[in-house]
Scaffold this active site. Structure first.
Site, short mmCIF file in Angstrom:
data_model
loop_
_atom_site.label_atom_id
_atom_site.label_comp_id
_atom_site.label_asym_id
_atom_site.label_seq_id
_atom_site.Cartn_x
_atom_site.Cartn_y
_atom_site.Cartn_z
N ARG A 53 6.52 -8.32 1.68
CA ARG A 53 7.45 -7.92 2.75
C ARG A 53 8.10 -9.16 3.37
NH1 ARG A 53 4.73 -4.33 6.32
NH2 ARG A 53 5.77 -2.63 5.22
N LYS A 92 0.83 -1.21 0.00
CA LYS A 92 0.00 0.00 0.00
C LYS A 92 0.87 1.26 0.00
CE LYS A 92 -2.33 -1.39 3.67
NZ LYS A 92 -1.69 -2.71 3.85
N1 LIG Z 1 3.83 -5.55 -5.96
C1 LIG Z 1 5.06 -5.50 -5.45
N2 LIG Z 1 6.13 -5.73 -6.22
C2 LIG Z 1 7.37 -5.72 -5.68
N3 LIG Z 1 7.64 -5.45 -4.40
C3 LIG Z 1 6.62 -5.19 -3.60
C4 LIG Z 1 5.29 -5.20 -4.08
N4 LIG Z 1 4.46 -4.89 -3.06
C5 LIG Z 1 5.24 -4.72 -1.98
N5 LIG Z 1 6.53 -4.90 -2.29
C6 LIG Z 1 7.66 -4.82 -1.37
O1 LIG Z 1 7.19 -5.14 -0.05
C7 LIG Z 1 7.63 -4.18 0.89
C8 LIG Z 1 6.45 -3.77 1.72
O2 LIG Z 1 5.55 -3.01 0.95
P1 LIG Z 1 4.76 -1.76 1.56
O3 LIG Z 1 5.57 -1.08 2.64
O4 LIG Z 1 4.31 -0.94 0.43
O5 LIG Z 1 3.53 -2.51 2.24
P2 LIG Z 1 2.28 -1.90 3.01
O6 LIG Z 1 1.08 -2.61 2.48
O7 LIG Z 1 2.28 -0.43 2.93
O8 LIG Z 1 2.55 -2.36 4.48
P3 LIG Z 1 2.08 -1.61 5.85
O9 LIG Z 1 0.60 -1.61 5.80
O10 LIG Z 1 2.65 -2.50 6.92
O11 LIG Z 1 2.70 -0.25 5.84
C9 LIG Z 1 8.26 -3.03 0.09
O12 LIG Z 1 9.61 -2.93 0.39
C10 LIG Z 1 8.22 -3.44 -1.36
O13 LIG Z 1 9.53 -3.53 -1.85
#
Ligand SMILES: Nc1ncnc2c1ncn2[C@@H]1O[C@H](COP(=O)(O)OP(=O)(O)OP(=O)(O)O)[C@@H](O)[C@H]1O
Length: 353
Positions: free
Chosen positions: A224, A71
């Site tokens: 992640r 996200k």
């Molecule tokens: N579709 C994707 N392709 C490649 N890498 C991804 C993808 N989605 C997430 N990642 C990797 O996973 C990690 C975590 O993603 P991110 O921080 O955006 O998750 P989030 O959903 O925002 O988590 P949270 O809710 O805990 O903040 C990032 O470092 C990213 O490199």
């Protein structure tokens, strides 16, 4: 026990300090680089392209889904695609309406405001956000009591990207103000393999296809976790071998870290083991099960069970927790003859063979 950060499992979806430090380097920078989530990606791409054609700021975007699915990454991509700056904050950081007013009033035209855990914002801040989202305006209240006055403040057009793990918890007036909601799904193993290959390239790790598949299968559908497991496997490959990651090396490394072939960690396996060996597969009450594994009920319910239920290994019933045929199969045990799943395991095994 699991409240102690030093005892966090390797397959926890929330970010730890090391994740935060390395994630910036691993984040895809544009929609083309973003792997999987085809539907959200296509929908978002249309929203962004249309906004660009109209030379307008895109509608507000809500992203819902479990932690670690991308996200934050998507919100950064939205800003990058629009050539706009991004401001990142979170619901728990905004306790007073004044905190939000300070952020909103300092936004520049077209800026993306990423509000993580938007469901955890305070009520007054939430109400201020309604007006800001709809009319690009806030009323700043000056003074207290009968003499208080509301001074209207115009805001530049901006795009709010809200992220939540629980879209159902958002009050409908807030949900309705988003022009687009993207529901993030857990990733398929083949998508996680692509995430792992991409991260391995960026981290300069030599990995073959079977090695990536082995890590992907243990990553609980979450990029992640896949990235974190890759880093631990890399350590193992460098210390015990020549650095190259193969299937055997990935499996041996993750066995050391007690993450099994299906992504279950020590606690998950302890819960399943107690359920099967001590209680014949259930039904057994949550508190009894928790005592059997030496944990608090909340830990078993909130940390272990969601994944076990999602994997179809455990079911919650009005009479207590029960193990499924797949649970017996996973631990390599045979259900007793009186178990409702007795025999199903053989069918399951035969189907798999
Ligand atoms: N579709 C994707 N392709 C490649 N890498 C991804 C993808 N989605 C997430 N990642 C990797 O996973 C990690 C975590 O993603 P991110 O921080 O955006 O998750 P989030 O959903 O925002 O988590 P949270 O809710 O805990 O903040 C990032 O470092 C990213 O490199």
């Amino acid at each position: 026990m699991y409240d102690d950060p030093s005892d966090r499992s390797l397959v926890t979806a929330a970010a730890d300090g090391e994740d935060r430090a390395v994630e910036a380097a691993l984040r895809p920078r544009d929609l083309d680089e973003f792997i999987g989530q085809e539907r959200v990606r296509e929908q978002l791409s249309l929203v962004l392209q249309a906004a660009k054609r109209r030379a307008a700021t895109p509608d507000h975007v809500l992203l819902s889904g479990p932690p670690g699915l991308g996200k934050t990454t998507l919100s950064m991509i939205i800003a990058a695609e629009m050539g706009a700056p991004i401001r990142i904050t979170s619901g728990p950081a905004i306790q007073h309406a004044g905190d939000l007013a300070a952020i909103l009033s300092s936004l520049t035209e077209g800026e993306v405001l990423f509000l993580d855990e938007i469901h955890r914002m305070s009520r007054p801040a939430e109400e201020m956000l309604y007006m800001a989202m709809e009319d690009f305006r806030v009323d700043v209240v000056v003074g207290k009591g009968p003499g208080a006055t509301a001074i209207p403040l115009e805001l530049p057009p901006f795009t709010l990207v809200g992220a939540t793990t629980r879209a159902g918890l958002l009050p409908p007036p807030l949900r309705d103000r988003f022009g687009f909601t993207g529901h993030m799904e857990f990733y398929a193993p083949s998508e996680l393999e692509r995430v792992i290959h991409r991260s391995a390239r960026l981290l300069d790790v030599d990995i073959d296809a079977a090695g990536a598949a082995e890590i992907a299968g243990r990553s609980r559908g979450t990029p992640r976790i896949a990235n974190r497991l890759l880093r631990r496997v890399r350590d193992y490959a460098q210390v015990r071998h020549d650095g190259e990651v193969t299937r055997d090396i990935a499996a041996a490394a993750l066995d050391v870290y007690e993450v099994d072939a299906r992504g279950l960690d020590r606690l998950d396996r302890a819960v399943l083991h107690a359920l099967l060996k001590l209680f014949g597969g259930g039904p057994v009450g949550l508190s009894t099960l928790a005592v059997a594994v030496g944990e608090e009920s909340e830990t078993v319910e909130e940390v272990a069970e969601p994944f076990l239920v999602r994997e179809g290994l455990l079911a919650r019933t009005p009479r207590g927790r029960i193990a499924t045929a797949a649970a017996w199969q996973h631990l390599g045990l045979t259900p007793p003859p009186q178990s409702p799943v007795a025999g199903q395991q053989d069918l399951f095994g035969a189907a798999e063979a």
